[in-house]
Every structure is written in C-alpha cells, then in structure tokens.
Design an enzyme around this catalytic site. Structure first.
Site, PDB file in Angstrom:
ATOM      1  N   HIS A   1      -9.779   1.521  -0.510  1.00 33.95           N
ATOM      2  CA  HIS A   1      -8.317   1.408  -0.465  1.00 33.95           C
ATOM      3  C   HIS A   1      -7.809   0.800  -1.768  1.00 33.95           C
ATOM      4  O   HIS A   1      -8.033  -0.378  -2.033  1.00 33.95           O
ATOM      5  CB  HIS A   1      -7.934   0.533   0.726  1.00 33.95           C
ATOM      6  CG  HIS A   1      -6.476   0.527   1.043  1.00 33.95           C
ATOM      7  ND1 HIS A   1      -5.515   1.134   0.259  1.00 33.95           N
ATOM      8  CD2 HIS A   1      -5.792  -0.019   2.090  1.00 33.95           C
ATOM      9  CE1 HIS A   1      -4.332   0.954   0.792  1.00 33.95           C
ATOM     10  NE2 HIS A   1      -4.463   0.257   1.899  1.00 33.95           N
TER      11      HIS A   1
ATOM     12  N   GLU B   1      -1.294   5.000  13.267  1.00 33.25           N
ATOM     13  CA  GLU B   1      -0.842   6.156  12.482  1.00 33.25           C
ATOM     14  C   GLU B   1      -0.895   7.424  13.335  1.00 33.25           C
ATOM     15  O   GLU B   1       0.026   8.255  13.288  1.00 33.25           O
ATOM     16  CB  GLU B   1      -1.702   6.330  11.233  1.00 33.25           C
ATOM     17  CG  GLU B   1      -1.271   7.527  10.385  1.00 33.25           C
ATOM     18  CD  GLU B   1      -2.055   7.682   9.087  1.00 33.25           C
ATOM     19  OE1 GLU B   1      -1.629   8.485   8.238  1.00 33.25           O
ATOM     20  OE2 GLU B   1      -3.097   6.997   8.935  1.00 33.25           O
TER      21      GLU B   1
ATOM     22  N   PHE C   1       1.889  -3.451   3.862  1.00 36.64           N
ATOM     23  CA  PHE C   1       2.330  -4.758   4.330  1.00 36.64           C
ATOM     24  C   PHE C   1       3.814  -4.923   4.019  1.00 36.64           C
ATOM     25  O   PHE C   1       4.286  -4.514   2.956  1.00 36.64           O
ATOM     26  CB  PHE C   1       1.557  -5.870   3.626  1.00 36.64           C
ATOM     27  CG  PHE C   1       0.160  -6.097   4.148  1.00 36.64           C
ATOM     28  CD1 PHE C   1      -0.368  -5.334   5.159  1.00 36.64           C
ATOM     29  CD2 PHE C   1      -0.626  -7.109   3.614  1.00 36.64           C
ATOM     30  CE1 PHE C   1      -1.648  -5.553   5.634  1.00 36.64           C
ATOM     31  CE2 PHE C   1      -1.900  -7.341   4.082  1.00 36.64           C
ATOM     32  CZ  PHE C   1      -2.425  -6.572   5.091  1.00 36.64           C
TER      33      PHE C   1
ATOM     34  N   CYS D   1       0.803  -1.218   0.000  1.00 35.45           N
ATOM     35  CA  CYS D   1       0.000   0.000   0.000  1.00 35.45           C
ATOM     36  C   CYS D   1       0.840   1.275   0.000  1.00 35.45           C
ATOM     37  O   CYS D   1       0.293   2.371  -0.123  1.00 35.45           O
ATOM     38  CB  CYS D   1      -0.942  -0.012   1.191  1.00 35.45           C
ATOM     39  SG  CYS D   1      -1.884  -1.537   1.320  1.00 35.45           S
TER      40      CYS D   1
ATOM     41  N   HIS E   1      -3.092   8.080   5.910  1.00 30.05           N
ATOM     42  CA  HIS E   1      -3.257   6.746   5.314  1.00 30.05           C
ATOM     43  C   HIS E   1      -4.599   6.163   5.734  1.00 30.05           C
ATOM     44  O   HIS E   1      -5.329   5.623   4.899  1.00 30.05           O
ATOM     45  CB  HIS E   1      -2.106   5.838   5.735  1.00 30.05           C
ATOM     46  CG  HIS E   1      -2.121   4.488   5.098  1.00 30.05           C
ATOM     47  ND1 HIS E   1      -2.036   4.323   3.730  1.00 30.05           N
ATOM     48  CD2 HIS E   1      -2.231   3.238   5.630  1.00 30.05           C
ATOM     49  CE1 HIS E   1      -2.078   3.028   3.448  1.00 30.05           C
ATOM     50  NE2 HIS E   1      -2.210   2.354   4.577  1.00 30.05           N
TER      51      HIS E   1
ATOM     52  N   LYS F   1      -9.888   7.671   2.070  1.00 26.98           N
ATOM     53  CA  LYS F   1     -10.313   6.293   1.811  1.00 26.98           C
ATOM     54  C   LYS F   1     -11.748   6.050   2.252  1.00 26.98           C
ATOM     55  O   LYS F   1     -12.363   5.053   1.863  1.00 26.98           O
ATOM     56  CB  LYS F   1      -9.369   5.297   2.486  1.00 26.98           C
ATOM     57  CG  LYS F   1      -7.977   5.227   1.865  1.00 26.98           C
ATOM     58  CD  LYS F   1      -7.125   4.162   2.536  1.00 26.98           C
ATOM     59  CE  LYS F   1      -5.707   4.133   1.967  1.00 26.98           C
ATOM     60  NZ  LYS F   1      -4.931   5.341   2.339  1.00 26.98           N
TER      61      LYS F   1
END
Length: 412
Positions: A340, A314, A400, A163, A303, A335
């Site tokens: 996403h 975050e 990830f 991502c 994010h 998002k």
C-alpha cells in the site's frame, strides 16, 4: 466548461515491482510480490513488531543526478522519476508553460527529511540543520519541484487526503482541464514513508500484517486469513490533456478519463463508514460524470488493502451500486503485489487500470488463499480477459479522514 474529452497520453511509475511503468506492469502480470524483509539496522534497533515492507525496487537517487537528488526528500525523488518517465512517454508535449499544470499528491510527505532533521537538531544543534529542510519536507514539495522541472506555470496543486490522495489529484486534473485552466496536466502521487516511526505507529494501530516469517505472502486482499496491509513506497504519474491538444500534436492516446467522484464519509478519522454510503456515492458520481451506468463497467481495480474490516466494507459499498452484477465484474486487488503506497497508491493503480484496458486483461490478485465469503469480488490468482468491445473501468481509493475518490477510464 470545455466539452473536450480528457485523455491520457503519458504514463510513468517507480514502484515496488519495477523502476518504470512497463516493468511494474510486467511484474504484476507475472505474479511477483514486491514485499520483502527490511534490511535496515533500525528494524532491530527499535525492535519493530513488523519487519517487512514493499520498498521501491529501484532507488530514485540512483536514477537522478546526484545534485538533484540531494535537494529532494525521497518522496519527491520518486515523484520526479515517475513524472520524467510519463513526460517522455507523452512525447514531451510542446505546450505554453502557462497552459501546463501539475496536480501531484502525497499522503504524508517528507517524513524522512523531517525526522532526520530532528535527529540532527538533538544530536548536533540548530546550526547543523540543513537550510533546505522545510522545502524538502513540505507536502507540496513534489508538486513544486515538478512545476520547476517542467516549467509548469498554470498551477502546481497538492492533495493530501491520505490513501485517496493521488486518485483525487487525477480527478482534480480532469476537472481543471475540463474547466479550461490548462491544456496539459501532470497528475499523480508519491510516498516514501517506510520509516521507523510510521512502521511503529501503524503497527500500534494493529493495521499492518505481522507475517514476519512470510512477507511475500503477507498482503492478501480478499482472503479469509488476511491480517493487515503492507507498507509500500513509490510514485506514479499520468500526463493528461484535452483530446484536441493531443490530436493536434499527433500524440498516442492510452485511455480516456471519463469521470471522477470525490466524497467524504464524515464518520470516523480512521475507519470506513461500515454502510459504505460515501464510497458508493463516489462511484455513482464518477459514473454520472462519465454518462455511464453500472452495467457499462467491465473492470474494477479495488482499493482492497488486505485489512479485516476494509475489504468487506468496500464490497458492501460497491454492492449498493452494482447489485448482484458486482460478483461478475473482473476485479483486481493489486496491493497484493505492491503493498500500500498510501498517497501514491491511487496513481499506481490508475496506471494498472489503464494497462488493463489497453491489453483487455485484468491483472491477477496474488496470495489469494481461501476467499472470504464476505468479500466475493470476482478475483483470480491468474489474469482474466476483459473481452472485446468498449471497456470502462473504475479505480477506487479510500483514505483516513473519510476520503473517497474514484476515477473512471475508458478505451479510446
């Protein structure tokens, strides 16, 4: 190393909110949700536990010429549509092909091509597998095809850092331009992975929201009742160039790329470092390169995926950088509207961040019910003014594998 500033002269996007960048931005400001129930027979066939996603609003194969679309996986189709828009928006720069580069990312790549080919092999045998299967499924297919389409010979690079991929590609493009490796770079990212296997796999991880009865409100970053992210698809592209090159050709300048930071957590293959050290370091790196302080930042595109663990992680990471001032910086979690886009999400959010600076307006975070006290970003269901004077914004992406990427933009 060049001392030239790096500027954005072209923008393109094909997203769950619109087939172009302006359409996507307009829908975002109007509080539109791009998430809907999936109307594909495979949802019922495989009894998927999650039955909704944020598909691209305009199918790229309807925009491209049919012979072109047939040679490309949907991920590459979205990439080409977004890049063509950005290139036209930049005025189709007249640049030496050996000074034109491509930095285009994906998180997964040609999953539809790969798994369709597997079905063909099992059902019809090896002779029926398309000769173009590998060139269509490979992760660098989007970058390679953009290089071919635009005649870019400086380089055609691909980042695949989940991502964080397309934010990292933008940072790479910025660094390549500053290093003098090109005069113009097409940067961005793409993803088209709303497929039974990915939907099933993310569901198995308990990563996706399960609000099948209310998909439009499923993505709700910052809300106390959030329960997972929403799969999205699409692509976004930026044309970046040195300021000298842009001014020499009289190009309009949307924003200045001030800096970028890329780090790794080295903590867990899927989970963020709960202490947020890697993410915080990426923000600090971006600001250091920009020769800016945390007090200069006027807007954050977070994010913020709408997962129970990711959103507070975050916040804690950014708290290390901004301290108590974090709660006063207008922040958007887009998002909520787009879902996403995995490897394409950072590029789309870069587009939104640049528009926010241009219009001095932080876009709304829809579906914000009761805000989680552990995620007290300054979020709003309405637009928020950014005020007069110079503006500096950051856009965050975390993936990830422990990938962290942050890019900083400023008004020209």
């Amino acid at each position: 190393m060049s001392t030239s500033r790096i500027v954005v002269t072209g923008i393109g996007a094909s997203s769950p909110l619109g087939g172009t960048a302006p359409e996507s931005w307009s829908a975002l400001l109007n509080g539109v949700s791009g998430t809907h129930t999936l109307e594909h027979e495979w949802v019922e066939k495989y009894q998927l536990p999650v039955t909704f996603a944020a598909e691209g609003l305009v199918r790229p194969e309807t925009v491209l010429a049919r012979p072109v679309a047939k040679r490309l996986d949907p991920a590459s189709q979205f990439a080409l549509v977004a890049a063509m828009e950005a290139w036209a928006d930049a005025g189709e720069p007249d640049v030496d092909p050996e000074r034109l580069g491509v930095d285009f990312a994906t998180g997964i790549g040609g999953v539809w091509t790969l798994l369709d080919a597997w079905d063909t092999l099992r059902e019809k045998g090896p002779r029926r597998v398309m000769p173009m299967t590998v060139p269509m499924l490979m992760p660098n297919a989007a970058a390679g095809n953009l290089s071919l389409h635009f005649g870019a010979r400086a380089f055609a690079r691909t980042v695949a850092s989940a991502c964080a991929s397309s934010t990292e590609s933008i940072v790479n493009a910025f660094e390549h331009l500053r290093a003098g490796l090109a005069d113009v770079v097409i940067a961005g990212g793409t993803e088209s992975a709303i497929h039974p296997i990915t939907m099933a796999a993310f569901s198995s991880m308990q990563a996706l929201s399960r609000r099948n009865d209310d998909p439009e409100h499923a993505s709700r970053p910052g809300s106390i009742d959030r329960d997972g992210f929403v799969m999205g698809e699409g692509a976004a592209a930026l044309v970046l160039e040195t300021e000298e090159h842009a001014k020499a050709r009289g190009a309009k300048i949307y924003a200045v790329v001030m800096g970028g930071g890329v780090t790794a957590d080295s903590y867990h293959i899927t989970a963020n470092d709960p202490e947020g050290h890697g993410a915080a370091r990426a923000v600090r790196l971006a600001l250091d390169v920009a020769d800016a302080s945390p007090d200069d930042v006027t807007h954050i595109n977070a994010h913020a995926t709408s997962t129970p663990v990711g959103d507070p992680n975050e916040y804690q990471a950014l708290k290390q950088v901004f301290g108590d001032r974090l709660d006063e910086i207008p922040t958007s979690a887009t998002k909520a509207s787009t879902g996403h886009l995995l490897g394409g999400t950072g590029a789309l959010e870069a587009v939104f961040t640049i528009y926010a600076l241009q219009e001095r307006l932080a876009p709304p975070t829809i579906n914000l019910t009761t805000q989680d006290p552990e995620v007290p970003f300054l979020l709003s269901g309405s637009t928020m003014p950014l005020g007069d004077g110079a503006q500096l914004a950051i856009s965050n992406s975390f993936g990830f594998g422990g990938h962290n990427a942050v890019v900083a933009f400023a008004t020209p």
